[in-house]
Write a protein that holds these residues in place. Structure first.
Motif, PDB file in Angstrom:
ATOM      1  N   GLY A 172       1.163   7.691   3.518  1.00 14.60           N
ATOM      2  CA  GLY A 172       2.000   7.482   4.692  1.00 14.60           C
ATOM      3  C   GLY A 172       1.977   6.023   5.092  1.00 14.60           C
ATOM      4  N   PHE A 173       2.986   5.604   5.851  1.00 10.05           N
ATOM      5  CA  PHE A 173       3.054   4.206   6.263  1.00 10.05           C
ATOM      6  C   PHE A 173       2.014   3.912   7.332  1.00 10.05           C
ATOM      7  CE2 PHE A 173       7.452   4.536   4.606  1.00 10.05           C
ATOM      8  CZ  PHE A 173       7.397   3.471   3.723  1.00 10.05           C
ATOM      9  N   PRO A 174       1.213   2.862   7.122  1.00 10.68           N
ATOM     10  CA  PRO A 174       0.307   2.421   8.186  1.00 10.68           C
ATOM     11  C   PRO A 174       1.106   2.064   9.440  1.00 10.68           C
ATOM     12  CG  PRO A 174      -0.311   1.425   6.105  1.00 10.68           C
ATOM     13  CD  PRO A 174       1.022   2.109   5.894  1.00 10.68           C
ATOM     14  N   SER A 175       0.447   2.140  10.597  1.00  5.27           N
ATOM     15  CA  SER A 175       1.144   1.995  11.871  1.00  5.27           C
ATOM     16  C   SER A 175       1.887   0.673  12.026  1.00  5.27           C
ATOM     17  CB  SER A 175       0.170   2.177  13.030  1.00  5.27           C
ATOM     18  OG  SER A 175      -0.861   1.218  12.959  1.00  5.27           O
ATOM     19  N   ASN A 176       1.419  -0.399  11.431  1.00  4.11           N
ATOM     20  CA  ASN A 176       2.088  -1.687  11.588  1.00  4.11           C
ATOM     21  C   ASN A 176       2.618  -2.227  10.256  1.00  4.11           C
ATOM     22  OD1 ASN A 176      -0.310  -2.288  10.375  1.00  4.11           O
ATOM     23  ND2 ASN A 176      -0.889  -3.925  11.770  1.00  4.11           N
ATOM     24  N   ALA A 177       2.921  -1.348   9.323  1.00  5.65           N
ATOM     25  CA  ALA A 177       3.318  -1.756   7.971  1.00  5.65           C
ATOM     26  C   ALA A 177       4.590  -2.597   7.950  1.00  5.65           C
ATOM     27  CB  ALA A 177       3.496  -0.536   7.082  1.00  5.65           C
ATOM     28  N   LYS A 178       5.563  -2.247   8.737  1.00  8.34           N
ATOM     29  CA  LYS A 178       6.840  -2.969   8.712  1.00  8.34           C
ATOM     30  C   LYS A 178       6.645  -4.429   9.121  1.00  8.34           C
ATOM     31  CE  LYS A 178      11.531  -2.445   8.806  1.00  8.34           C
ATOM     32  NZ  LYS A 178      12.334  -1.909   7.776  1.00  8.34           N
ATOM     33  N   ARG A 179       5.803  -4.647  10.116  1.00  5.60           N
ATOM     34  CA  ARG A 179       5.576  -5.996  10.620  1.00  5.60           C
ATOM     35  C   ARG A 179       4.571  -6.760   9.778  1.00  5.60           C
ATOM     36  NH1 ARG A 179       3.104  -4.748  14.822  1.00  5.60           N
ATOM     37  NH2 ARG A 179       1.089  -5.638  14.449  1.00  5.60           N
ATOM     38  N   SER A 180       3.465  -6.108   9.422  1.00  3.73           N
ATOM     39  CA  SER A 180       2.360  -6.822   8.777  1.00  3.73           C
ATOM     40  C   SER A 180       2.339  -6.706   7.259  1.00  3.73           C
ATOM     41  CB  SER A 180       1.031  -6.285   9.313  1.00  3.73           C
ATOM     42  OG  SER A 180       0.818  -4.959   8.824  1.00  3.73           O
ATOM     43  N   GLY A 181       3.047  -5.716   6.721  1.00  4.34           N
ATOM     44  CA  GLY A 181       2.984  -5.489   5.280  1.00  4.34           C
ATOM     45  C   GLY A 181       1.744  -4.718   4.866  1.00  4.34           C
ATOM     46  N   ALA A 182       1.045  -4.107   5.818  1.00  2.12           N
ATOM     47  CA  ALA A 182      -0.176  -3.351   5.512  1.00  2.12           C
ATOM     48  C   ALA A 182       0.123  -2.241   4.505  1.00  2.12           C
ATOM     49  CB  ALA A 182      -0.765  -2.753   6.786  1.00  2.12           C
ATOM     50  N   ILE A 183      -0.802  -2.057   3.558  1.00  2.39           N
ATOM     51  CA  ILE A 183      -0.630  -1.016   2.535  1.00  2.39           C
ATOM     52  C   ILE A 183      -1.695   0.071   2.628  1.00  2.39           C
ATOM     53  CG2 ILE A 183       0.695  -2.405   0.912  1.00  2.39           C
ATOM     54  CD1 ILE A 183      -1.938  -3.005  -0.555  1.00  2.39           C
ATOM     55  N   GLY A 184      -2.553  -0.023   3.622  1.00  2.85           N
ATOM     56  CA  GLY A 184      -3.561   0.997   3.856  1.00  2.85           C
ATOM     57  C   GLY A 184      -4.064   0.885   5.277  1.00  2.85           C
TER      58      GLY A 184
ATOM     59  N   VAL B  51       4.643   2.695  -0.544  1.00  2.00           N
ATOM     60  CA  VAL B  51       5.240   1.666  -1.394  1.00  2.00           C
ATOM     61  C   VAL B  51       4.428   1.512  -2.679  1.00  2.00           C
ATOM     62  CG1 VAL B  51       6.226   0.429   0.576  1.00  2.00           C
ATOM     63  CG2 VAL B  51       4.055  -0.337  -0.385  1.00  2.00           C
ATOM     64  N   LEU B  52       3.204   2.045  -2.688  1.00  5.80           N
ATOM     65  CA  LEU B  52       2.327   1.954  -3.863  1.00  5.80           C
ATOM     66  C   LEU B  52       2.479   3.188  -4.736  1.00  5.80           C
ATOM     67  CD1 LEU B  52      -0.967   0.760  -2.108  1.00  5.80           C
ATOM     68  CD2 LEU B  52       0.806  -0.646  -3.176  1.00  5.80           C
ATOM     69  N   ALA B  53       2.491   3.001  -6.038  1.00  3.19           N
ATOM     70  CA  ALA B  53       2.579   4.136  -6.954  1.00  3.19           C
ATOM     71  C   ALA B  53       1.691   3.963  -8.178  1.00  3.19           C
ATOM     72  CB  ALA B  53       4.023   4.364  -7.397  1.00  3.19           C
ATOM     73  N   GLU B  54       1.239   2.756  -8.466  1.00  2.17           N
ATOM     74  CA  GLU B  54       0.424   2.494  -9.650  1.00  2.17           C
ATOM     75  C   GLU B  54      -0.996   2.990  -9.367  1.00  2.17           C
ATOM     76  OE1 GLU B  54      -2.036   1.108 -12.394  1.00  2.17           O
ATOM     77  OE2 GLU B  54      -2.070  -0.184 -10.644  1.00  2.17           O
TER      78      GLU B  54
END
Length: 188
Positions: free
Chosen positions: A37-49, A69-72
């Motif tokens: 799931g998207f981290p709470s501030n992913a859109k702004r910060s680019g957080a991936i976890g 956004v991660l699949a590998e």
């Protein structure tokens, strides 16, 4: 083992990692949930976890989000390790305790702080067999940039003098106003 659901894969990875964390003197709590799931501030910060403390959960579970956004598989696995490091005693922030645990778990800083980590030189040796054993991560990456933005609902009207206004179709159908120069507005 072939997993058909992302959360099965992620939870199996947590269970594979439990003894490895314990061997490094960093026991994982029993109550951990992990999901894609998207981290709470992913859109702004680019957080991936993101890891949420058990204090935030009504039933006292640690809640971990791994970005869609991660699949590998190896990248998902190293982000999972990063977030699991937060669940160990005293490592909720990215300070010395977190850095020590992350380093022992095969991660290195991706910048000048532990906020961003990546696989260290021993990562593949430490975890390659586990990642291979988990099989394919049952997920295709999502793109945060592909959603079409809603266009304006306002119509543009311009006068010959260059003055421009925007108005709704309702008011344009009622009749366009007269410009301050005395000229007429026309829909552009």
């Amino acid at each position: 083992m072939a997993h058909t659901v992302r959360e099965e894969w992620l939870l199996a990875a947590v269970e594979e990692l439990r003894p490895m964390f314990e061997a490094q003197g960093a026991k994982l709590p029993d109550a951990i949930r992990v999901t894609c799931g998207f981290p709470s501030n992913a859109k702004r910060s680019g957080a991936i976890g993101e890891a949420w403390s058990s204090a935030s959960s009504a039933d006292k579970h640690w809640e971990i989000l791994i970005s869609p956004v991660l699949a590998e598989p190896a990248r998902v696995f190293d982000v999972l390790i990063h977030e699991l490091c937060h669940t160990t005693a005293g490592a909720m922030n990215h300070g010395k305790v977190f850095g020590s645990v992350a380093h022992r778990m095969g991660l290195v800083m991706a910048g000048n702080s532990w906020k961003s980590t990546m696989q260290g030189p021993t990562f593949a040796e430490m975890y390659g067999a586990i990642i291979d054993g988990l099989g394919a991560y049952p997920h295709a990456p999502l793109s945060m940039g592909q959603t079409k933005k809603q266009g304006t609902r306002l119509l543009k009207a311009a006068c010959g003098c260059g003055y421009t206004i925007r108005l709704t179709a309702k008011w344009a159908n009622t009749g366009l106003p007269t410009c301050i120069c005395g000229g007429a507005f026309n829909l552009a």
